[in-house]
Motif scaffolding. Sequence first.
Motif, PDB file in Angstrom:
ATOM      1  N   ASP A  48       0.842  -1.198   0.000  1.00  0.00           N
ATOM      2  CA  ASP A  48       0.000   0.000   0.000  1.00  0.00           C
ATOM      3  C   ASP A  48       0.878   1.248   0.000  1.00  0.00           C
ATOM      4  N   ASP A  50       0.066   4.242   0.122  1.00  0.00           N
ATOM      5  CA  ASP A  50      -0.460   5.317   0.983  1.00  0.00           C
ATOM      6  C   ASP A  50       0.347   5.436   2.277  1.00  0.00           C
ATOM      7  N   ARG A  51       1.062   4.379   2.641  1.00  0.00           N
ATOM      8  CA  ARG A  51       1.874   4.391   3.865  1.00  0.00           C
ATOM      9  C   ARG A  51       3.226   5.059   3.649  1.00  0.00           C
ATOM     10  N   VAL A  76      -1.676   2.526   7.687  1.00  0.00           N
ATOM     11  CA  VAL A  76      -2.234   3.818   7.283  1.00  0.00           C
ATOM     12  C   VAL A  76      -2.748   4.564   8.517  1.00  0.00           C
ATOM     13  N   LYS A  80      -1.907   8.380   9.726  1.00  0.00           N
ATOM     14  CA  LYS A  80      -2.901   9.405  10.038  1.00  0.00           C
ATOM     15  C   LYS A  80      -2.700   9.960  11.448  1.00  0.00           C
ATOM     16  N   LEU A  88      -0.714  14.710   4.842  1.00  0.00           N
ATOM     17  CA  LEU A  88      -1.820  13.771   4.613  1.00  0.00           C
ATOM     18  C   LEU A  88      -2.703  14.279   3.483  1.00  0.00           C
ATOM     19  N   SER A  91      -1.100  13.713   0.080  1.00  0.00           N
ATOM     20  CA  SER A  91      -1.178  12.331  -0.399  1.00  0.00           C
ATOM     21  C   SER A  91      -2.617  11.864  -0.596  1.00  0.00           C
ATOM     22  N   LEU A  93      -5.018  11.426   1.801  1.00  0.00           N
ATOM     23  CA  LEU A  93      -5.613  10.647   2.890  1.00  0.00           C
ATOM     24  C   LEU A  93      -6.660  11.444   3.667  1.00  0.00           C
TER      25      LEU A  93
END
Length: 133
Positions: A48, A50-51, A76, A80, A88, A91, A93
């Motif tokens: 992932d 997103d991390r 994730v 956050k 954040l 990206s 999130l």
Amino acid sequence: VQIRTRKFIRNAVLARRQFVIDVVHPGRANVSKNELKEKLGEMYKVKDTDRIFVFGFRTAYGGGTSTGFCLIYDTVEDAKKFEPKYRLARSGLVKGREGSRKQIKEKKNRGKKIWGVGRRMAKHKAKKAASSG
């Protein structure tokens, strides 16, 4: 494009791996952060992306190499919890701030003019008008 990492630290307190990235990109002005995220994901076996957070890149004088910073969070949720809101938002999130800088400042200054008992009511009315309009 070649990626080298330096100063690798496993930061258990913030649930992340952090390190400096040296990117060698001859013949290119720079490398996109998404491309770097994908390559780092393959290097560190992160499914992932997103991390992964990459930031602070500076291209060396004469070009060809850039140096920046990377954080890879365990989950994730950890990202956050510990990452600043602006990164954040970058990206995707969390949702970024609405409106221009000028609008935000004007709203803040309008809020300063209302004082006393009517303050809470005025804020409530403004919020209601913004949500319906």
